[in-house]
Design a protein around this motif. Structure first.
Motif, mmCIF file in Angstrom:
data_model
loop_
_atom_site.group_PDB
_atom_site.id
_atom_site.type_symbol
_atom_site.label_atom_id
_atom_site.label_comp_id
_atom_site.label_asym_id
_atom_site.label_seq_id
_atom_site.Cartn_x
_atom_site.Cartn_y
_atom_site.Cartn_z
ATOM 1 N N SER A 73 0.861 -1.196 0.000
ATOM 2 C CA SER A 73 0.000 0.000 0.000
ATOM 3 C C SER A 73 0.884 1.228 0.000
ATOM 4 C CB SER A 73 -0.845 0.076 1.274
ATOM 5 O OG SER A 73 -1.793 -0.925 1.313
ATOM 6 N N ARG A 74 0.540 2.190 -0.810
ATOM 7 C CA ARG A 74 1.313 3.435 -0.808
ATOM 8 C C ARG A 74 0.365 4.618 -0.700
ATOM 9 N NH1 ARG A 74 4.131 0.467 -4.540
ATOM 10 N NH2 ARG A 74 6.219 -0.080 -3.857
ATOM 11 N N SER A 75 0.819 5.648 -0.023
ATOM 12 C CA SER A 75 -0.023 6.831 0.050
ATOM 13 C C SER A 75 0.152 7.627 -1.249
ATOM 14 C CB SER A 75 0.343 7.669 1.268
ATOM 15 O OG SER A 75 1.562 8.295 1.054
ATOM 16 N N PRO A 76 -0.815 8.413 -1.647
ATOM 17 C CA PRO A 76 -2.119 8.576 -0.998
ATOM 18 C C PRO A 76 -3.000 7.330 -1.188
ATOM 19 C CG PRO A 76 -2.075 9.765 -3.086
ATOM 20 C CD PRO A 76 -0.704 9.220 -2.879
ATOM 21 N N VAL B 82 -14.535 13.619 4.924
ATOM 22 C CA VAL B 82 -13.102 13.888 4.897
ATOM 23 C C VAL B 82 -12.330 12.578 4.801
ATOM 24 C CG1 VAL B 82 -11.176 14.781 6.267
ATOM 25 C CG2 VAL B 82 -13.366 15.996 6.282
ATOM 26 N N SER B 83 -11.503 12.432 3.760
ATOM 27 C CA SER B 83 -10.706 11.202 3.610
ATOM 28 C C SER B 83 -9.316 11.404 4.182
ATOM 29 C CB SER B 83 -10.534 10.840 2.131
ATOM 30 O OG SER B 83 -11.780 10.606 1.555
ATOM 31 N N VAL B 84 -8.842 10.397 4.869
ATOM 32 C CA VAL B 84 -7.458 10.418 5.343
ATOM 33 C C VAL B 84 -6.645 9.640 4.332
ATOM 34 C CG1 VAL B 84 -5.897 9.701 7.180
ATOM 35 C CG2 VAL B 84 -8.178 10.577 7.747
ATOM 36 N N TRP B 85 -5.574 10.251 3.805
ATOM 37 C CA TRP B 85 -4.820 9.540 2.772
ATOM 38 C C TRP B 85 -3.408 9.160 3.187
ATOM 39 C CZ3 TRP B 85 -0.734 12.449 0.968
ATOM 40 C CH2 TRP B 85 -0.837 13.838 1.094
ATOM 41 N N GLU B 86 -2.998 9.612 4.377
ATOM 42 C CA GLU B 86 -1.692 9.181 4.871
ATOM 43 C C GLU B 86 -1.568 9.473 6.353
ATOM 44 O OE1 GLU B 86 1.717 10.803 2.756
ATOM 45 O OE2 GLU B 86 3.118 9.842 4.131
ATOM 46 N N LEU B 294 -4.528 2.142 4.886
ATOM 47 C CA LEU B 294 -3.884 3.287 5.539
ATOM 48 C C LEU B 294 -2.780 2.847 6.508
ATOM 49 C CD1 LEU B 294 -4.180 6.363 5.693
ATOM 50 C CD2 LEU B 294 -5.845 6.036 7.517
ATOM 51 N N ILE B 295 -3.095 1.871 7.337
ATOM 52 C CA ILE B 295 -2.112 1.435 8.342
ATOM 53 C C ILE B 295 -0.946 0.703 7.666
ATOM 54 C CG2 ILE B 295 -3.474 -0.650 8.987
ATOM 55 C CD1 ILE B 295 -1.338 1.379 11.408
ATOM 56 N N ALA B 296 -1.231 -0.017 6.584
ATOM 57 C CA ALA B 296 -0.148 -0.719 5.885
ATOM 58 C C ALA B 296 0.782 0.271 5.194
ATOM 59 C CB ALA B 296 -0.727 -1.701 4.871
ATOM 60 N N ALA B 297 0.205 1.345 4.645
ATOM 61 C CA ALA B 297 1.035 2.336 3.961
ATOM 62 C C ALA B 297 1.967 3.045 4.953
ATOM 63 C CB ALA B 297 0.162 3.360 3.233
#
Ligand code: FAD
Lengths: 86, 413
Positions: A73-76, B82-86, B294-297
């Motif tokens: 998984s990578r952000s965003p 609201v999306s959390v992206w990192e 999210l947690i994996a990233a």
């Protein structure tokens, strides 16, 4: 069931047949399938189809589905606008 | 924006953590990408036979509304849409669609819940085909019927629950069928495997499972154990449960008008085409898995735990992760029901307060009590989504201990 018609990745409209062909072409990881077919690379980033892609990989290589690694998984992790990060 | 604790996910887990933390006087911001708070809780409506009479009804929507009201009263901020992206490297989160780009926080709670596994059938891209969870949201959250005549494909605790809820909402549920056999369905297309999973999910023999399921919805129950393996459907809340028939194709031009079913042998092969059933909506169910993107990233290792629904982030008994100040709660730690998510959210709240040095000296017992409450919620759960959850939780705890011993920095809470 005709595999050439069954869509596995809806975002990028990739069929079961195309994924099987990618495995024959040498793909052995989710990442290999992504690079060859674009499956898991659309809006949902594989949230829907990654587990299916893993099943096909496992089946075609004679392994257990949980032996196939999940793609990194990578952000965003959600689609965002460029303006929000620069 | 700056706060003490940023919580990702306004489901039961995130909200109950927020409630505890806000009441302790900490600054809390809860973020959710959906337009309203409540998460999957808002879609749930059932009766729990393990509870004493009078306390059996689980009205998720009402519980969610009360919980988010209490959270706001306690002083926490809930931001929806609201999306959390990192997860920000220092601490805090990056967001999209909110009043700012980053929420700086001393601790972060990831309570992103679960997602559904896809179950493709030929024709599944025709309008009118949806996941079981989508149908649940249509009916129970928005009060919109997904169709008049609905066919369910995929047999698991979620599909059976949703079929019952749809029936209660006035939908004609034509039947619950196996998914089409093949690589994509895998073992979930095998009649014997499905029966075994269902009965193990309820910790009991198949007949007893159906009996209890009958009680869940107060529907009529007939002696079906012996018929499970025959071609005749079992009957669950008055809905035919076909353990030897599969949906093999969905048909329709502009939208679904029918499905084609086939008889399935014991070992999961198509024996012969059975019939065409008229329907205006089809629900597909492939089970649930923890939403770990999210947690994996953020670099948290994932471990494979089929008993918890797939890949789960490695975490400790106080819901801490390898990243200092990042905690987990709810279905992201493994698929279980909402009461467990609520108890876990509370535990994460106490655990975060301890991490931030805000628990107070005399209050260490709160941590033990919170751990106990998670165990109690597990025992009272009417259904397990996956058999083997308890064993998987133990395995995970052992993996965490091993990591702590092997690493120098395992100094948490
Ligand atoms: C389709 C479906 C149906 C279910 N049905 C039942 C049922 O009938 N009975 C039952 O007991 N359990 C059911 N569950 C299990 C469910 O996971 C738990 O009951 C409970 O809701 C879990 O609570 P949670 O707080 O962990 O997650 P959720 O309730 O899933 O809440 C997570 C929240 O996080 C938000 N989110 C996720 N990622 C992000 C992000 N990156 N940025 C911002 N917000 C984010 C989501 O929008 C969501 O609101 C279901 C789960 C699913 C997926």
């Amino acid at each position: 069931m005709p595999d050439d018609k069954l869509i596995v990745c809806r975002c990028e409209e990739v069929t079961l047949d195309e994924i099987k062909k990618a495995v024959k072409d040498g793909a052995s990881t989710v990442s290999g399938i992504k690079k060859r077919t674009r499956a898991c690379m659309g809006m949902c980033q594989g949230r829907v189809c990654q587990s299916l892609v893993k099943k096909v990989l496992a089946h075609e290589s004679g392994n257990q589905a949980d032996s196939i690694e999940t793609a990194t998984s990578r952000s965003p992790v959600r689609p965002i606008q460029l303006g929000e990060i620069i | 924006m700056k706060t003490d604790v940023a919580i990702v996910g306004a489901g039961p887990a995130g909200l109950s953590a927020a409630l505890y933390l806000a009441r302790r006087g900490l600054g809390v911001v809860v973020l959710d990408e959906y337009f309203r708070a409540g998460g999957r809780l808002a879609g749930q409506l059932y009766e729990n036979p393990k509870k004493p009479p009078g306390q059996r009804l689980w009205d998720g929507k009402a519980i969610a509304e009360k919980l988010s009201g209490d959270v706001k009263k306690a002083g926490a901020t809930i931001l929806t849409g609201v999306s959390v992206w990192e997860i920000a490297p220092g601490s805090g989160v990056f967001i999209s669609g909110g009043p700012c780009q980053k929420i700086a926080a001393k601790a972060v709670l990831i309570a992103t819940g679960a997602a559904e596994r896809a179950m493709p059938v030929e024709g599944w891209t025709i309008p009118g085909v949806m996941s079981a969870g989508a149908a649940q949201v249509f009916a129970n959250v928005h009060g919109v019927l997904p169709g008049r005549k609905v066919v369910m494909a995929g047999i698991d605790p979620l599909s059976i629950t949703v079929a019952g809820e749809l029936k209660k909402a006035g939908v004609e549920v034509v039947g619950i069928f196996l998914p089409p056999p093949g690589i994509l369905a895998g073992s979930s297309g095998l009649p014997q495997w499905v029966i075994g999973e269902l009965s193990r999910s309820a910790d009991m023999a198949p007949g007893t499972f159906l009996k209890m399921a009958g009680k869940l919805f107060g529907g009529s129950y007939r002696e079906v154990g012996a018929r499970l393996c025959s071609l005749a459907p079992a009957n669950i809340w008055g809905i035919p449960l076909h353990l030897r028939k599969a949906v093999i194709r969905v048909e329709g031009e502009e939208q679904v008008d029918s499905v084609l079913t086939a008889r399935i042998s014991h070992d999961g092969k198509i024996e012969q085409e059975d019939c065409r059933i008229e329907a205006d909506a089809v629900c597909l169910s492939g089970g649930l898995y923890p939403l770990t993107d999210l947690i994996a990233a953020a670099g948290c290792p994932l471990v494979s735990m089929p008993g918890l629904g797939g890949m789960v982030p490695l975490h400790g008994p106080l819901l801490q992760t390898q990243s200092k100040g990042v905690f987990l709660a709810g279905s992201v730690t493994g698929i279980e029901g909402a009461p467990v998510a609520i108890a876990q959210g509370h535990l994460a709240g106490v655990s975060i307060a301890a991490f931030l040095g805000r628990l107070g000296k005399g209050n260490r017992h709160e941590l033990d009590r919170a751990v106990e409450m998670v165990g109690q919620a597990r025992e009272e759960s009417p259904l397990k989504f996956y058999p083997g959850a308890d064993g998987a939780r133990k395995e995970l705890a052992a993996l965490w201990d091993r990591w702590k011993i092997n690493s120098a920095g395992g100094n948490y809470a």
